[in-house]
Motif scaffolding. Structure first.
Motif, PDB file in Angstrom:
ATOM      1  N   GLY A 121      50.258  22.493  18.611  1.00  0.00           N
ATOM      2  CA  GLY A 121      50.056  22.415  17.162  1.00  0.00           C
ATOM      3  C   GLY A 121      49.183  23.544  16.658  1.00  0.00           C
ATOM      4  O   GLY A 121      48.561  24.275  17.435  1.00  0.00           O
ATOM      5  N   PRO A 122      49.125  23.693  15.329  1.00  0.00           N
ATOM      6  CA  PRO A 122      48.335  24.782  14.736  1.00  0.00           C
ATOM      7  C   PRO A 122      46.831  24.545  14.887  1.00  0.00           C
ATOM      8  O   PRO A 122      46.385  23.417  15.090  1.00  0.00           O
ATOM      9  CB  PRO A 122      48.723  24.738  13.260  1.00  0.00           C
ATOM     10  CG  PRO A 122      49.205  23.348  13.033  1.00  0.00           C
ATOM     11  CD  PRO A 122      49.796  22.866  14.326  1.00  0.00           C
ATOM     12  N   ALA A 123      46.080  25.633  14.795  1.00  0.00           N
ATOM     13  CA  ALA A 123      44.627  25.541  14.636  1.00  0.00           C
ATOM     14  C   ALA A 123      44.361  25.556  13.138  1.00  0.00           C
ATOM     15  O   ALA A 123      44.999  26.307  12.395  1.00  0.00           O
ATOM     16  CB  ALA A 123      43.943  26.722  15.315  1.00  0.00           C
ATOM     17  N   VAL A 124      43.445  24.713  12.683  1.00  0.00           N
ATOM     18  CA  VAL A 124      43.159  24.664  11.244  1.00  0.00           C
ATOM     19  C   VAL A 124      41.671  24.846  10.994  1.00  0.00           C
ATOM     20  O   VAL A 124      40.839  24.520  11.849  1.00  0.00           O
ATOM     21  CB  VAL A 124      43.627  23.336  10.594  1.00  0.00           C
ATOM     22  CG1 VAL A 124      45.126  23.182  10.655  1.00  0.00           C
ATOM     23  CG2 VAL A 124      42.919  22.138  11.217  1.00  0.00           C
ATOM     24  N   GLU A 145      52.902  28.836  10.532  1.00  0.00           N
ATOM     25  CA  GLU A 145      53.695  29.155   9.349  1.00  0.00           C
ATOM     26  C   GLU A 145      52.990  28.589   8.108  1.00  0.00           C
ATOM     27  O   GLU A 145      52.575  27.412   8.121  1.00  0.00           O
ATOM     28  CB  GLU A 145      55.066  28.489   9.489  1.00  0.00           C
ATOM     29  CG  GLU A 145      56.193  29.314   8.936  1.00  0.00           C
ATOM     30  CD  GLU A 145      57.506  28.598   9.203  1.00  0.00           C
ATOM     31  OE1 GLU A 145      58.212  28.351   8.224  1.00  0.00           O
ATOM     32  OE2 GLU A 145      57.773  28.273  10.383  1.00  0.00           O
ATOM     33  N   PRO A 146      52.815  29.374   7.036  1.00  0.00           N
ATOM     34  CA  PRO A 146      52.063  28.883   5.876  1.00  0.00           C
ATOM     35  C   PRO A 146      52.639  27.578   5.343  1.00  0.00           C
ATOM     36  O   PRO A 146      53.846  27.422   5.219  1.00  0.00           O
ATOM     37  CB  PRO A 146      52.220  30.012   4.849  1.00  0.00           C
ATOM     38  CG  PRO A 146      52.593  31.209   5.638  1.00  0.00           C
ATOM     39  CD  PRO A 146      53.309  30.731   6.875  1.00  0.00           C
ATOM     40  N   GLY A 147      51.772  26.658   5.042  1.00  0.00           N
ATOM     41  CA  GLY A 147      52.198  25.405   4.420  1.00  0.00           C
ATOM     42  C   GLY A 147      52.739  24.367   5.383  1.00  0.00           C
ATOM     43  O   GLY A 147      53.068  23.264   4.970  1.00  0.00           O
ATOM     44  N   ILE A 148      52.851  24.710   6.677  1.00  0.00           N
ATOM     45  CA  ILE A 148      53.415  23.730   7.619  1.00  0.00           C
ATOM     46  C   ILE A 148      52.290  23.137   8.458  1.00  0.00           C
ATOM     47  O   ILE A 148      51.764  23.773   9.375  1.00  0.00           O
ATOM     48  CB  ILE A 148      54.460  24.389   8.567  1.00  0.00           C
ATOM     49  CG1 ILE A 148      55.526  25.105   7.772  1.00  0.00           C
ATOM     50  CG2 ILE A 148      55.060  23.333   9.501  1.00  0.00           C
ATOM     51  CD1 ILE A 148      56.481  24.220   7.028  1.00  0.00           C
ATOM     52  N   ARG A 153      44.891  22.854   0.918  1.00  0.00           N
ATOM     53  CA  ARG A 153      43.495  23.340   0.922  1.00  0.00           C
ATOM     54  C   ARG A 153      42.992  23.594   2.347  1.00  0.00           C
ATOM     55  O   ARG A 153      41.844  24.003   2.541  1.00  0.00           O
ATOM     56  CB  ARG A 153      42.595  22.344   0.195  1.00  0.00           C
ATOM     57  CG  ARG A 153      42.952  22.302  -1.293  1.00  0.00           C
ATOM     58  CD  ARG A 153      41.945  21.593  -2.125  1.00  0.00           C
ATOM     59  NE  ARG A 153      40.585  22.059  -1.896  1.00  0.00           N
ATOM     60  CZ  ARG A 153      39.509  21.342  -2.197  1.00  0.00           C
ATOM     61  NH1 ARG A 153      39.651  20.137  -2.714  1.00  0.00           N
ATOM     62  NH2 ARG A 153      38.300  21.813  -1.987  1.00  0.00           N
ATOM     63  N   VAL A 154      43.862  23.327   3.332  1.00  0.00           N
ATOM     64  CA  VAL A 154      43.484  23.546   4.735  1.00  0.00           C
ATOM     65  C   VAL A 154      44.191  24.804   5.219  1.00  0.00           C
ATOM     66  O   VAL A 154      45.384  24.982   4.973  1.00  0.00           O
ATOM     67  CB  VAL A 154      43.920  22.326   5.588  1.00  0.00           C
ATOM     68  CG1 VAL A 154      43.643  22.565   7.066  1.00  0.00           C
ATOM     69  CG2 VAL A 154      43.214  21.066   5.098  1.00  0.00           C
ATOM     70  N   ILE A 155      43.467  25.687   5.879  1.00  0.00           N
ATOM     71  CA  ILE A 155      44.079  26.937   6.355  1.00  0.00           C
ATOM     72  C   ILE A 155      44.536  26.756   7.795  1.00  0.00           C
ATOM     73  O   ILE A 155      43.727  26.441   8.690  1.00  0.00           O
ATOM     74  CB  ILE A 155      43.067  28.098   6.265  1.00  0.00           C
ATOM     75  CG1 ILE A 155      42.632  28.291   4.814  1.00  0.00           C
ATOM     76  CG2 ILE A 155      43.650  29.386   6.837  1.00  0.00           C
ATOM     77  CD1 ILE A 155      41.405  29.150   4.652  1.00  0.00           C
TER      78      ILE A 155
END
Ligand SMILES: O=C(O)/C=C/C(=O)CC(=O)C(=O)O
Length: 252
Positions: free
Chosen positions: A201-204, A229-232, A223-225
């Motif tokens: 999974g992504p790192a946020v 992929e942006p927005g996913i 609001r979380v970076i």
């Protein structure tokens, strides 16, 4: 977590301060404000107040059981709670904040009369998991802080006390790690904390209150970076989850 008296007193103080803030907002709403939509689908602000009042009643019931060893009357089940919230939400504006205050005052009174050893008595949440009586204080702070934001009356996740964000985020991420929620790493730079949650999974990254707001369904994922992929981002499960490792389900 809170084995000692000073930690219990600290959490009781947090609950008292959360209650005072919540009631200050509630008192200012007035009739039109109470009948207006809250941040929760299908609930007015009046429903939120009534829910907080009946939750405080449930906490009183649990603490009395822990203190005396005897059930203090019949326990409200989920259907009875839902009916009571509907009834409470229909109360006149002059009565509903006062009803909520009475319930929170009863809770504070009960906290004040708990003998030290009773805080370790195990009780069972309506949802079926067990916890020591002191954990009722944590549940009360979480309930007040979350539903204060749900009133949609000016109190934001950025207003959450740092101490609340710190333990609620820690507890939420432990529960998500246990269920394999696909976030590799979570960073709250303002708290100086990073959590390894899952192998995939992504790192946020975001301020702690934004992360907790997102994971509790109160703040948009935008609001979380994330580093993917942006927005996913994965969709968080219903919140709150029982604490992990926790104390297990109720027997039977
Ligand atoms: O555990 C109970 O008897 C009832 C709790 C509530 O209604 C309040 C909550 O929703 C909660 O503390 O999670």
């Amino acid at each position: 977590m809170f084995g000692r008296r000073s930690a219990i007193e600290d959490m009781a103080g947090q609950a008292a301060r959360s209650a005072a803030r919540f009631l200050r907002t509630a008192d200012a709403l007035g009739d039109a404000g109470l009948r207006s939509p809250s941040g929760l689908a299908t609930w007015t602000r009046g429903h939120v107040l009534a829910h907080v009042a009946r939750s405080a009643d449930a906490y009183v019931w649990l603490l009395r059981l822990a203190r005396t060893g005897t059930e203090p009357g019949p326990r409200a089940d989920a259907a009875a709670m839902a009916r009571a919230v509907e009834e409470g939400a229909a109360l006149p504006a002059a009565e509903l904040p006062a009803d909520t205050r009475r319930s929170l005052d009863r809770f504070a009174g009960e906290v004040g009369t708990m003998p030290g050893p009773a805080w370790d008595t195990m009780v069972t949440a309506l949802a079926g998991w067990r916890h020591p009586a002191w954990y009722v204080l944590c549940r009360c702070v979480r309930e007040l802080e979350t539903h204060h934001v749900d009133l949609a009356a000016g109190y934001r996740t950025a207003d959450w006390p740092e101490a609340y964000v710190a333990w609620a985020l820690e507890e939420t991420l432990a529960a998500l790690a246990a269920r394999g929620f696909p976030l590799s790493r979570v960073t709250a730079a303002d708290h100086g904390r990073t959590w390894e949650v899952s192998p995939e999974g992504p790192a946020v990254t975001a301020p702690g209150h934004v992360l907790l707001g997102w994971l509790s369904g109160r703040t948009p994922a935008a609001r979380v970076i994330g580093d993917g992929e942006p927005g996913i981002l994965p969709v968080p499960p219903p919140w709150p989850q029982p604490p992990v490792p926790g104390w297990g389900p109720a027997a039977g």
